[in-house]
Scaffold this motif. Structure first.
Motif, PDB file in Angstrom:
ATOM      1  N   ALA A   1       0.826  -1.207   0.000  1.00 42.58           N
ATOM      2  CA  ALA A   1       0.000   0.000   0.000  1.00 42.58           C
ATOM      3  C   ALA A   1       0.866   1.266   0.000  1.00 42.58           C
ATOM      4  O   ALA A   1       0.348   2.386   0.019  1.00 42.58           O
ATOM      5  N   GLY A   2       2.193   1.092   0.004  1.00 43.27           N
ATOM      6  CA  GLY A   2       3.104   2.229   0.008  1.00 43.27           C
ATOM      7  C   GLY A   2       3.114   2.982   1.329  1.00 43.27           C
ATOM      8  O   GLY A   2       3.438   4.165   1.383  1.00 43.27           O
ATOM      9  N   LYS A   3       2.742   2.284   2.426  1.00 42.56           N
ATOM     10  CA  LYS A   3       2.615   2.970   3.713  1.00 42.56           C
ATOM     11  C   LYS A   3       3.724   2.662   4.723  1.00 42.56           C
ATOM     12  O   LYS A   3       3.763   3.273   5.786  1.00 42.56           O
ATOM     13  N   LEU A   4       4.574   1.686   4.400  1.00 41.96           N
ATOM     14  CA  LEU A   4       5.566   1.257   5.393  1.00 41.96           C
ATOM     15  C   LEU A   4       6.571   2.380   5.653  1.00 41.96           C
ATOM     16  O   LEU A   4       7.193   2.902   4.727  1.00 41.96           O
ATOM     17  N   LEU A   5       6.732   2.742   6.940  1.00 40.21           N
ATOM     18  CA  LEU A   5       7.530   3.924   7.292  1.00 40.21           C
ATOM     19  C   LEU A   5       8.989   3.614   7.613  1.00 40.21           C
ATOM     20  O   LEU A   5       9.798   4.530   7.752  1.00 40.21           O
ATOM     21  N   VAL A   6       9.329   2.342   7.793  1.00 42.24           N
ATOM     22  CA  VAL A   6      10.711   1.975   8.157  1.00 42.24           C
ATOM     23  C   VAL A   6      11.103   0.669   7.468  1.00 42.24           C
ATOM     24  O   VAL A   6      10.236  -0.102   7.071  1.00 42.24           O
ATOM     25  N   PRO A   7      12.426   0.398   7.416  1.00 42.27           N
ATOM     26  CA  PRO A   7      12.856  -0.922   6.960  1.00 42.27           C
ATOM     27  C   PRO A   7      12.406  -1.979   7.967  1.00 42.27           C
ATOM     28  O   PRO A   7      12.382  -1.715   9.175  1.00 42.27           O
ATOM     29  N   ALA A   8      12.048  -3.155   7.444  1.00 43.70           N
ATOM     30  CA  ALA A   8      11.585  -4.232   8.323  1.00 43.70           C
ATOM     31  C   ALA A   8      12.329  -5.507   7.992  1.00 43.70           C
ATOM     32  O   ALA A   8      12.625  -5.779   6.825  1.00 43.70           O
ATOM     33  N   ILE A   9      12.651  -6.279   9.016  1.00 39.63           N
ATOM     34  CA  ILE A   9      13.208  -7.613   8.764  1.00 39.63           C
ATOM     35  C   ILE A   9      12.163  -8.643   9.144  1.00 39.63           C
ATOM     36  O   ILE A   9      11.623  -8.638  10.255  1.00 39.63           O
ATOM     37  N   ASN A  10      11.858  -9.496   8.190  1.00 40.87           N
ATOM     38  CA  ASN A  10      10.932 -10.603   8.359  1.00 40.87           C
ATOM     39  C   ASN A  10      11.711 -11.749   8.999  1.00 40.87           C
ATOM     40  O   ASN A  10      12.382 -12.517   8.327  1.00 40.87           O
ATOM     41  N   VAL A  11      11.645 -11.814  10.334  1.00 43.47           N
ATOM     42  CA  VAL A  11      12.360 -12.867  11.060  1.00 43.47           C
ATOM     43  C   VAL A  11      11.657 -14.208  10.869  1.00 43.47           C
ATOM     44  O   VAL A  11      12.285 -15.261  10.771  1.00 43.47           O
ATOM     45  N   ASN A  12      10.328 -14.159  10.756  1.00 42.12           N
ATOM     46  CA  ASN A  12       9.557 -15.400  10.645  1.00 42.12           C
ATOM     47  C   ASN A  12      10.072 -16.295   9.526  1.00 42.12           C
ATOM     48  O   ASN A  12      10.127 -17.508   9.672  1.00 42.12           O
ATOM     49  N   ASP A  13      10.444 -15.684   8.395  1.00 45.14           N
ATOM     50  CA  ASP A  13      10.809 -16.507   7.254  1.00 45.14           C
ATOM     51  C   ASP A  13      12.292 -16.841   7.169  1.00 45.14           C
ATOM     52  O   ASP A  13      12.730 -17.397   6.154  1.00 45.14           O
ATOM     53  N   SER A  14      13.048 -16.580   8.238  1.00 48.68           N
ATOM     54  CA  SER A  14      14.321 -17.287   8.363  1.00 48.68           C
ATOM     55  C   SER A  14      13.944 -18.758   8.493  1.00 48.68           C
ATOM     56  O   SER A  14      12.974 -19.095   9.186  1.00 48.68           O
ATOM     57  N   VAL A  15      14.681 -19.626   7.812  1.00 49.12           N
ATOM     58  CA  VAL A  15      14.359 -21.059   7.901  1.00 49.12           C
ATOM     59  C   VAL A  15      14.432 -21.514   9.352  1.00 49.12           C
ATOM     60  O   VAL A  15      13.575 -22.272   9.824  1.00 49.12           O
ATOM     61  N   THR A  16      15.433 -21.015  10.068  1.00 53.95           N
ATOM     62  CA  THR A  16      15.608 -21.442  11.462  1.00 53.95           C
ATOM     63  C   THR A  16      14.569 -20.828  12.388  1.00 53.95           C
ATOM     64  O   THR A  16      14.612 -21.032  13.596  1.00 53.95           O
ATOM     65  N   LYS A  17      13.622 -20.052  11.854  1.00 55.24           N
ATOM     66  CA  LYS A  17      12.478 -19.622  12.656  1.00 55.24           C
ATOM     67  C   LYS A  17      11.258 -20.443  12.263  1.00 55.24           C
ATOM     68  O   LYS A  17      10.860 -21.375  12.935  1.00 55.24           O
ATOM     69  N   SER A  18      10.653 -20.148  11.108  1.00 55.47           N
ATOM     70  CA  SER A  18       9.338 -20.759  10.819  1.00 55.47           C
ATOM     71  C   SER A  18       9.388 -22.271  10.679  1.00 55.47           C
ATOM     72  O   SER A  18       8.414 -22.952  11.029  1.00 55.47           O
ATOM     73  N   LYS A  19      10.502 -22.818  10.203  1.00 61.67           N
ATOM     74  CA  LYS A  19      10.562 -24.273  10.043  1.00 61.67           C
ATOM     75  C   LYS A  19      10.954 -24.970  11.352  1.00 61.67           C
ATOM     76  O   LYS A  19      11.125 -26.190  11.381  1.00 61.67           O
ATOM     77  N   PHE A  20      11.096 -24.195  12.412  1.00 61.93           N
ATOM     78  CA  PHE A  20      11.447 -24.774  13.720  1.00 61.93           C
ATOM     79  C   PHE A  20      10.439 -24.369  14.780  1.00 61.93           C
ATOM     80  O   PHE A  20       9.732 -25.200  15.329  1.00 61.93           O
ATOM     81  N   ASP A  21      10.344 -23.091  15.065  1.00 58.85           N
ATOM     82  CA  ASP A  21       9.432 -22.576  16.101  1.00 58.85           C
ATOM     83  C   ASP A  21       7.973 -22.928  15.747  1.00 58.85           C
ATOM     84  O   ASP A  21       7.256 -23.595  16.510  1.00 58.85           O
ATOM     85  N   ASN A  22       7.547 -22.505  14.553  1.00 57.15           N
ATOM     86  CA  ASN A  22       6.151 -22.712  14.164  1.00 57.15           C
ATOM     87  C   ASN A  22       5.827 -24.213  14.137  1.00 57.15           C
ATOM     88  O   ASN A  22       4.733 -24.633  14.532  1.00 57.15           O
ATOM     89  N   LEU A  23       6.782 -25.001  13.695  1.00 60.41           N
ATOM     90  CA  LEU A  23       6.569 -26.434  13.505  1.00 60.41           C
ATOM     91  C   LEU A  23       6.852 -27.235  14.787  1.00 60.41           C
ATOM     92  O   LEU A  23       5.939 -27.768  15.420  1.00 60.41           O
ATOM     93  N   TYR A  24       8.106 -27.292  15.173  1.00 63.64           N
ATOM     94  CA  TYR A  24       8.476 -28.133  16.327  1.00 63.64           C
ATOM     95  C   TYR A  24       8.039 -27.510  17.646  1.00 63.64           C
ATOM     96  O   TYR A  24       7.807 -28.207  18.620  1.00 63.64           O
ATOM     97  N   GLY A  25       7.971 -26.170  17.671  1.00 67.68           N
ATOM     98  CA  GLY A  25       7.495 -25.502  18.889  1.00 67.68           C
ATOM     99  C   GLY A  25       6.053 -25.899  19.161  1.00 67.68           C
ATOM    100  O   GLY A  25       5.714 -26.389  20.243  1.00 67.68           O
ATOM    101  N   CYS A  26       5.194 -25.717  18.150  1.00 72.83           N
ATOM    102  CA  CYS A  26       3.773 -26.068  18.318  1.00 72.83           C
ATOM    103  C   CYS A  26       3.600 -27.565  18.511  1.00 72.83           C
ATOM    104  O   CYS A  26       2.658 -27.999  19.176  1.00 72.83           O
ATOM    105  N   ARG A  27       4.502 -28.356  17.951  1.00 69.39           N
ATOM    106  CA  ARG A  27       4.400 -29.805  18.123  1.00 69.39           C
ATOM    107  C   ARG A  27       4.454 -30.171  19.611  1.00 69.39           C
ATOM    108  O   ARG A  27       3.923 -31.180  20.021  1.00 69.39           O
ATOM    109  N   GLU A  28       5.104 -29.338  20.407  1.00 64.96           N
ATOM    110  CA  GLU A  28       5.155 -29.608  21.847  1.00 64.96           C
ATOM    111  C   GLU A  28       4.185 -28.741  22.641  1.00 64.96           C
ATOM    112  O   GLU A  28       3.561 -29.200  23.596  1.00 64.96           O
TER     113      GLU A  28
END
Ligand code: NAI
Length: 470
Positions: free
Chosen positions: A207-234
């Motif tokens: 939408a052209g509204k983002l006011l700052v640079p952002a880092i998408n931490v979720n899509d680091s492989v070592t985040k979403s493929k671990f926390d979202n997956l193995y974290g919720c598994r427990e």
């Protein structure tokens, strides 16, 4: 507030207990501890004002103390009204870090805490934000747009919570004119923890509204493929067990959504002996679930036979009030996605003739006119943090190592980054994984020079192209 009382928490006397559990967690968080060792001497965030809005748990306490160790000036709030562990908040407050979080906040209190966490002495805002779900990012953007003449606050609110945000913004406009512009002037970036928050960031970017640079931490492989997956598994089962003490074996469990979180949930329930039905809208994920041996079907097809329902979609209205009314008597209903709109909880309260009995905190029984009941956990908010203590430390060490590296990177590159959404380089992703191998006794094979040349990758990595999916 004097520096000693610059916090709002449940009970400062829990600090000692919190500290003992933080000590245990540190041993399970090798990534964060080695980042401390590596970066504390050079203090790359020296004096940088960092606001965090992320579940105030024991694991988050270790993240906060890592950010402090590398120089940051930190203020913190939780990103959910039920997810704070009060002893963790107490230990952080006792160590002198301003924290605004307790278990069981009202929504008004929640947004006030968010504002407190982003208001540094002298009415200064943060220079960096650690966000989980994007609420700080949303508040700053909405406040800034209001000062630029947006009429959003005067338009009818689409929910009770939206009205609370609007009221807060009106109050700030009166009490602190120009506040949001001064916040945005100093704000250099945000690192976002979760799928839902990342989704919001990309929408703002488009939408052209983002006011700052952002880092998408979720899509680091070592985040979403671990926390979202193995974290919720427990932690899903932990939440179900602490809430209901229910035997999972033999039950029919319905998992809505088969993304990273859904995969962890479905496999966990199956491991306990539940028969699992998955619902999906995406043919690829549906096919994946099917190839893993799960029945893939619609919610409607499970009504009357499902014992346990878990929503994991990040979408809204996944379990409608019509679904809830038609469920098997005493079905257990919960959500592990970021927001509480996956289940139509507001509409449930308005069903004619429904009665609600509170069994204990975060467990409610709703009985319909016809006599059948359902149990709703954590009022439809994320069950693993509302009814249990979230993911275990080891997996959070992976997520929070990414967070810390993202914060360091945002600050180091603040003059180079544009107002876009970035992902950490694969080299750092591999580094986060590497930091966690020794603790669990993994011995890595080293490529020979000849092999590396054959594959066309450096001996020391990165090993995979960007399009590789793991
Ligand atoms: P994802 O995008 O990988 O998975 C979501 C899946 O739901 C997708 O496959 C999508 O096709 C499916 N879906 C969407 N609408 C649906 C519908 N109406 N019915 C059935 N399926 C539907 O996202 P991810 O990473 O699995 O995250 C899901 C949610 O969980 C997000 O809100 C995220 O922020 C949250 N989350 C919660 C955690 C926790 O500890 N409670 C940890 C990590 C993420």
């Amino acid at each position: 507030n004097t520096p000693d009382t610059d916090y709002k928490i449940a009970d400062i006397s829990l600090a000692e207990f919190g500290r003992k559990e933080i000590d245990i967690a540190e041993h399970e968080m090798p990534g964060l501890m080695s980042i401390r060792k590596k970066y504390a001497p050079s203090a790359p965030l020296k004096g940088v004002r960092v606001t965090g809005s992320l579940h105030m748990t024991i694991q988050t306490a270790v993240l906060i103390e890592t950010l402090k160790d590398i120089g940051a000036d930190v203020r913190w709030a939780s990103c959910n009204i039920f997810s704070t562990q009060d002893h963790a908040a107490a230990a952080i407050a006792a160590s002198g870090t301003p924290v605004f979080a307790w278990k069981g906040e009202t929504l008004e209190e929640y947004w006030d805490c968010t504002l407190d966490a982003l208001t540094f002495p002298g009415n200064k805002g943060p220079e960096l934000v650690v966000d989980d779900g994007g609420d700080v990012t949303l508040l700053i953007h909405k406040g800034y747009e209001l000062e630029n003449g947006s009429k959003w606050v005067d338009e009818p609110a689409s929910s009770h919570e939206e009205q609370i945000i609007k009221n807060l913004l009106k109050r700030v406009a009166k009490e602190r004119p120009g506040f949001w512009h001064s916040v945005v002037k100093d704000w250099k970036g945000v690192s976002e923890e979760t799928t839902t928050g990342v989704h919001r960031l990309y929408q703002m970017l488009e939408a052209g509204k983002l006011l700052v640079p952002a880092i998408n931490v979720n899509d680091s492989v070592t985040k979403s493929k671990f926390d979202n997956l193995y974290g919720c598994r427990e932690s899903l089962a932990d939440g179900l067990k602490r809430a209901m003490d229910v035997m999972l074996a033999g039950k029919l469990a319905v998992v809505c959504g088969y993304g990273d979180v859904g995969k962890g949930c479905a496999h966990s329930l199956r491991a306990y002996g539940s028969r699992v039905v998955v619902t999906e809208i995406d043919p690829i994920n549906a096919l994946q679930a099917s190839m893993e041996g799960f029945e893939v079907n619609t919610v409607e097809s499970t009504l009357g036979r499902g014992d346990i329902y878990v929503t994991t979609t990040g979408n809204k209205d996944v379990l409608t009030v019509e679904h809830l009314k038609s469920m098997k008597d005493q079905a257990i209903v919960c959500n592990i996605g970021h927001f509480d709109n996956e289940i139509q909880v507001d509409a449930l309260h308005k069903v004619e003739g429904v009665t609600k009995v509170n069994i204990k905190p975060q467990v409610d029984k709703f009985t319909f006119k016809g006599g059948s009941s359902i149990f709703l956990l954590a009022e439809g908010r994320l069950v693993n943090l509302g009814c249990a203590t979230g993911h275990p430390s080891f997996v959070m060490s992976n997520s929070f190592s990414n967070q810390t590296l993202a914060q360091i990177d945002l600050w180091a590159n603040k003059d180079r980054y544009e107002n876009k959404v970035y992902i950490l380089p694969k080299k750092l992703d591999e580094e986060v994984a590497r930091l966690h191998l020794e603790k669990i006794g993994v011995k890595l094979t080293t490529l020979t020079k000849d092999q590396a040349a054959y594959l066309g990758v450096p001996v020391e990595g990165p090993y995979k192209p960007e399009h590789y999916r793991y």
